[in-house]
Motif scaffolding. Sequence first.
Motif, short mmCIF file in Angstrom:
data_model
loop_
_atom_site.label_atom_id
_atom_site.label_comp_id
_atom_site.label_asym_id
_atom_site.label_seq_id
_atom_site.Cartn_x
_atom_site.Cartn_y
_atom_site.Cartn_z
N GLN A 1 0.83 -1.20 0.00
CA GLN A 1 0.00 0.00 0.00
C GLN A 1 0.87 1.25 0.00
OE1 GLN A 1 -2.66 -0.26 3.36
NE2 GLN A 1 -3.43 -2.27 2.75
N ARG A 2 0.33 2.32 -0.56
CA ARG A 2 1.02 3.61 -0.51
C ARG A 2 0.75 4.28 0.84
NH1 ARG A 2 -1.41 5.55 -6.11
NH2 ARG A 2 -2.93 3.99 -5.47
N VAL A 3 1.72 5.06 1.29
CA VAL A 3 1.63 5.73 2.59
C VAL A 3 1.94 7.21 2.41
CG1 VAL A 3 2.52 5.87 4.94
CG2 VAL A 3 2.30 3.64 3.83
N TRP A 4 0.98 8.03 2.86
CA TRP A 4 1.11 9.47 2.70
C TRP A 4 1.10 10.15 4.08
CZ3 TRP A 4 1.27 11.22 -2.42
CH2 TRP A 4 0.87 10.29 -3.39
N LEU A 5 1.95 11.16 4.24
CA LEU A 5 1.85 12.03 5.40
C LEU A 5 0.79 13.08 5.10
CD1 LEU A 5 5.63 12.65 6.23
CD2 LEU A 5 4.07 10.96 7.23
N VAL A 6 0.05 13.50 6.12
CA VAL A 6 -0.97 14.54 5.97
C VAL A 6 -0.77 15.52 7.11
CG1 VAL A 6 -3.42 15.03 5.65
CG2 VAL A 6 -2.53 12.76 5.09
N THR A 7 -0.35 16.75 6.80
CA THR A 7 0.10 17.64 7.84
C THR A 7 -0.11 19.11 7.51
OG1 THR A 7 2.09 18.34 9.07
CG2 THR A 7 2.43 17.53 6.84
N ALA A 8 -0.23 19.92 8.54
CA ALA A 8 -0.32 21.37 8.37
C ALA A 8 1.03 21.97 8.01
CB ALA A 8 -0.85 22.02 9.65
N THR A 9 2.10 21.20 8.17
CA THR A 9 3.44 21.64 7.81
C THR A 9 3.51 21.94 6.31
OG1 THR A 9 4.57 20.46 9.58
CG2 THR A 9 5.82 20.80 7.57
N PRO A 10 4.31 22.94 5.90
CA PRO A 10 4.46 23.22 4.46
C PRO A 10 4.80 21.96 3.68
CG PRO A 10 5.52 24.93 5.74
CD PRO A 10 5.08 23.89 6.72
N VAL A 11 4.22 21.81 2.51
CA VAL A 11 4.34 20.57 1.76
C VAL A 11 5.79 20.25 1.42
CG1 VAL A 11 3.98 21.65 -0.52
CG2 VAL A 11 3.35 19.24 -0.15
N GLU A 12 6.63 21.27 1.20
CA GLU A 12 8.03 21.01 0.89
C GLU A 12 8.73 20.29 2.05
OE1 GLU A 12 6.73 24.49 -1.57
OE2 GLU A 12 6.57 23.94 0.55
N LEU A 13 8.47 20.74 3.28
CA LEU A 13 9.07 20.09 4.45
C LEU A 13 8.45 18.72 4.65
CD1 LEU A 13 10.91 20.14 6.90
CD2 LEU A 13 9.14 21.39 8.16
N ALA A 14 7.15 18.60 4.45
CA ALA A 14 6.49 17.31 4.59
C ALA A 14 7.06 16.28 3.62
CB ALA A 14 4.98 17.47 4.37
N LEU A 15 7.39 16.72 2.41
CA LEU A 15 7.96 15.82 1.42
C LEU A 15 9.36 15.36 1.81
CD1 LEU A 15 6.71 17.59 -1.81
CD2 LEU A 15 6.18 15.24 -1.14
N ILE A 16 10.11 16.23 2.45
CA ILE A 16 11.44 15.84 2.93
C ILE A 16 11.30 14.73 3.96
CG2 ILE A 16 13.42 16.60 4.31
CD1 ILE A 16 13.04 19.39 2.98
N ILE A 17 10.36 14.89 4.89
CA ILE A 17 10.14 13.88 5.92
C ILE A 17 9.71 12.57 5.27
CG2 ILE A 17 8.80 13.28 7.98
CD1 ILE A 17 8.48 16.31 8.48
N ALA A 18 8.78 12.66 4.32
CA ALA A 18 8.30 11.45 3.64
C ALA A 18 9.44 10.75 2.92
CB ALA A 18 7.19 11.81 2.66
N ARG A 19 10.26 11.50 2.22
CA ARG A 19 11.37 10.90 1.49
C ARG A 19 12.35 10.22 2.44
NH1 ARG A 19 12.65 14.97 -1.24
NH2 ARG A 19 14.28 15.87 0.05
#
Length: 300
Positions: A156-174
Amino acid sequence: MAEAEPLAGAAGEPEGTERSRIAGEASAAAAVATSDVAEQGPAEAPQADLTAAAFFDVDNTMMMGASIFHFARGLAARKFFTTSDLLGFAWEQVKFRVGGRETDVAGHRDTALSFVAGRNVDEIVSLGEEIYDELMSDRIWAGTRALAQMHLDAGQRVWLVTATPVELALIIARRLGLTGALGTVAESVDGVYTGRLVGEILHGPAKAHAVRALAVREGLDLRRCSAYSDSVNDVPMLSAVGTAVAVNPDSELRDIAKDRGWQIRDFRTGRKAARIGVPSLLGAGAIAGAVAVGYAYRKR
């Protein structure tokens, strides 16, 4: 990420649920456009389950404390703003996390990303990479990370969902090897942040809008999807999926989870942490962190 269209002026600015919808749609579009930046899993990946996915809140669910505050601390250490600015930012975070109602979000929206106004997007992303390694990587909850891996192992795919700016959220996800992230979308023009948001902060109902919009784009069956959060403010997102899990829940979410038969996972240690709840802990931690930085500056 693709640049956002400028928002309408005050007279034509969308409000309330319309702002939430715009924020959700913008976040889903950004997530789909950038999901290929996530680190790839093992060469022998499990068979893909294309209609199921998992959605994880970040602050106090995947990560101890507020990711945006850790980011602000890192920027403060690089003299992006003054100690008094950081203290003010910390106080806004406390009000936002403890309150989190519509009026709080509206007020917080106006200053949420003002500290990056005029900065180059690529510059902020590069700094975000550094700050994650310095201040965030050791704050990931091992138990929550294991839950995310469970979904990945099931294809399954896993996504973070957060009020944090998407650029920072993508760093965490990566860094965590996840599929991607849904986050607050900041407006940029010619690769430079304006300091305004597209819609509003991805919070409360806006998260549910983002999840639904992503489900449409990716062909997900929300009844087969799961969501994880610590906060009562995320009940709309938790209610949008077939399996809701309260992780390190605040007292209100714990009560709702019990009433609705949702799973509860608490990775905090000690009964005191469960009794106090995350918002109070975050408030104290944010103030303490800001004061510590202030002392360090004065000492210099």
